[in-house]
Design an enzyme around this catalytic site. Structure first.
Site, PDB file in Angstrom:
ATOM      1  N   THR A  12     -25.732  31.086  79.414  1.00 51.76           N
ATOM      2  CA  THR A  12     -25.364  31.799  80.369  1.00 51.76           C
ATOM      3  C   THR A  12     -23.886  31.221  80.480  1.00 51.76           C
ATOM      4  O   THR A  12     -22.693  31.853  80.946  1.00 51.76           O
ATOM      5  CB  THR A  12     -25.741  31.756  81.657  1.00 51.76           C
ATOM      6  OG1 THR A  12     -27.029  32.665  81.667  1.00 51.76           O
ATOM      7  CG2 THR A  12     -25.046  32.435  83.131  1.00 51.76           C
ATOM      8  N   SER A  58     -31.016  30.656  75.334  1.00 54.40           N
ATOM      9  CA  SER A  58     -31.845  29.577  74.945  1.00 54.40           C
ATOM     10  C   SER A  58     -33.383  30.078  74.849  1.00 54.40           C
ATOM     11  O   SER A  58     -34.352  29.390  74.413  1.00 54.40           O
ATOM     12  CB  SER A  58     -31.863  28.327  75.796  1.00 54.40           C
ATOM     13  OG  SER A  58     -32.222  28.851  77.294  1.00 54.40           O
ATOM     14  N   ASP A  90     -33.052  28.652  80.482  1.00 48.93           N
ATOM     15  CA  ASP A  90     -34.310  28.985  80.285  1.00 48.93           C
ATOM     16  C   ASP A  90     -35.186  28.106  79.625  1.00 48.93           C
ATOM     17  O   ASP A  90     -36.435  27.830  79.856  1.00 48.93           O
ATOM     18  CB  ASP A  90     -34.449  30.356  79.566  1.00 48.93           C
ATOM     19  CG  ASP A  90     -34.043  31.551  80.420  1.00 48.93           C
ATOM     20  OD1 ASP A  90     -33.780  31.327  81.512  1.00 48.93           O
ATOM     21  OD2 ASP A  90     -33.668  32.450  79.983  1.00 48.93           O
ATOM     22  N   CYS A 272     -50.660  22.103  88.650  1.00 47.35           N
ATOM     23  CA  CYS A 272     -49.884  21.691  89.944  1.00 47.35           C
ATOM     24  C   CYS A 272     -48.553  21.484  89.571  1.00 47.35           C
ATOM     25  O   CYS A 272     -48.211  20.668  88.529  1.00 47.35           O
ATOM     26  CB  CYS A 272     -50.401  20.641  90.788  1.00 47.35           C
ATOM     27  SG  CYS A 272     -52.211  21.408  91.090  1.00 47.35           S
TER      28      CYS A 272
HETATM   29  N1  ASP Z   1     -31.133  33.580  78.996  1.00 47.66           N
HETATM   30  C1  ASP Z   1     -30.174  32.451  79.339  1.00 47.66           C
HETATM   31  C2  ASP Z   1     -30.612  31.387  78.680  1.00 47.66           C
HETATM   32  O1  ASP Z   1     -31.190  30.499  78.898  1.00 47.66           O
HETATM   33  C3  ASP Z   1     -30.285  32.115  80.901  1.00 47.66           C
HETATM   34  C4  ASP Z   1     -29.157  30.815  80.995  1.00 47.66           C
HETATM   35  O2  ASP Z   1     -28.481  30.385  80.357  1.00 47.66           O
HETATM   36  O3  ASP Z   1     -29.252  30.524  82.306  1.00 47.66           O
HETATM   37  O4  ASP Z   1     -29.932  31.016  77.665  1.00 47.66           O
END
Ligand code: ASP
Length: 336
Positions: A12, A58, A90, A272
């Site tokens: 992101t 990711s 992720d 947990c």
């Molecule tokens: N789906 C994105 C990723 O993991 C989410 C992010 O970057 O926060 O690449």
């Protein structure tokens, strides 16, 4: 002036708005960073951004990508004081768990970060995460793989993504943060691992067949038998509480016993959020131990999985893997 190598893998943090929603766009992150006056401050380290040819969400990361990152760091190791890996959130905890095993003899900081909101947006958390990660990598004080996000600096192989939408998205539930990013950056020096002196080498991963299975009420022996068929070699078993499972189900225990007798390495972690496995605490846990299941102590599932990849990739005998999986190799567990 300290020099930091920034490996931009995707996520992101560098995405741009498109008609289909946020998506990675080549060159865009470097352009945004180039327009940030704070990155040219004399307090900041000098940095080089290396954008990967394919910018990944990711969710598409594989152990082959982890290996690519490890080799990239090794190739630039002598020329830089520290490394920042820009990564999607992720699976960042998985990469942060795998790199410590792959980067044998690491003596410089490798700091993973990303953001929940892209850098191009006004309310983005990317700006602070990026600046903090660059400062920590440039300072060179923490010779570990760590994850810098929000107000915390975490040991990579203890980290987990805990929030899908909050800006404090990562925690290390079973280990205190290596640093707190408040008005100042406070590093808990006593927690930082000693600097390795052996020199860096990369342990390649060969993607051995390993898996994760979360116990649930109603799980059957058949399911375990199917999953543990060859070629499976290792299994991270997410058990209840302190390491319990349906010990009264003789067929279920038999399925585990058959697998471990064939040489499948099964290690128990807890479902947990916090706490450690103690297979001897209840009969429901002892049954797993008698079936040959090993204790993952307080390892996260991410760390246990990465450790399995690492140990099987070293081509060790099963007995040696069974021994090492229960030991602390990179600060990933607290042996009790
Ligand atoms: N789906 C994105 C990723 O993991 C989410 C992010 O970057 O926060 O690449």
């Amino acid at each position: 002036m300290a020099r930091v190598y920034v490996a931009y893998t995707g996520g992101t943090i560098g995405m741009a708005r498109t008609a289909d929603g946020y998506a990675p766009q080549p060159g865009y992150l470097a352009e945004l960073m180039g327009a940030m006056p704070e990155l040219r401050s004399p307090q900041m380290p000098d940095y080089t951004v290396h954008e990967y040819a394919t910018l990944l969400d990711s969710a598409n990361m594989t152990p082959a990508h982890w290996l690519g990152i490890a080799h990239d760091i090794a190739a630039h190791y002598d020329d830089y004081d520290g490394f920042v890996v820009l990564h999607g959130t992720d699976t960042m905890a998985y990469t942060a768990s795998a790199l410590p095993f792959m980067l044998e003899g690491l003596a410089k900081p490798v700091v993973l970060t990303g953001s929940q909101i892209p850098l191009c947006e006004i309310r983005s958390d990317a700006r602070a995460n990026l600046i903090n990660a660059l400062l920590i990598a440039g300072a060179g004080e923490i010779p570990e793989v760590c994850l810098c996000f929000g107000d915390k600096l975490l040991r990579g192989c203890r980290s987990q993504k805990v929030a899908a939408d909050g800006l404090s998205a990562f925690e290390s539930p079973n280990f205190p943060p290596l640093g707190r990013l408040g008005i100042t950056i406070e590093v808990a020096d006593e927690l930082v691992r000693p600097r390795a002196v052996s020199g860096l080498s990369v342990q390649a991963l060969v993607n051995p067949p390993v898996a994760v299975l979360r116990l649930f009420p109603g799980i059957t022996a058949d399911l375990v038998r199917h999953l543990t068929q060859p070629p499976l070699r290792g299994l991270v078993l997410e058990t209840y509480g302190v390491g319990n499972g349906p010990g009264d189900d003789a067929d279920f225990i038999a399925a585990l016993t058959e697998a471990t007798a064939r040489g499948v390495v099964i290690v128990a972690c807890t479902q947990c959020v916090r706490g450690s496995v103690d297979l001897g605490a209840y009969r429901a846990g002892s049954a797993l131990a008698h079936a040959g299941v090993l204790s993952g102590h307080d390892m996260t599932t991410e760390a246990a999985l990465a450790k399995m990849f690492y140990l099987f990739s070293r081509g060790l005998a099963v007995d040696e893997i069974r021994r090492l999986v229960e030991l602390d190799l990179r600060g990933e567990l607290t042996a009790g």
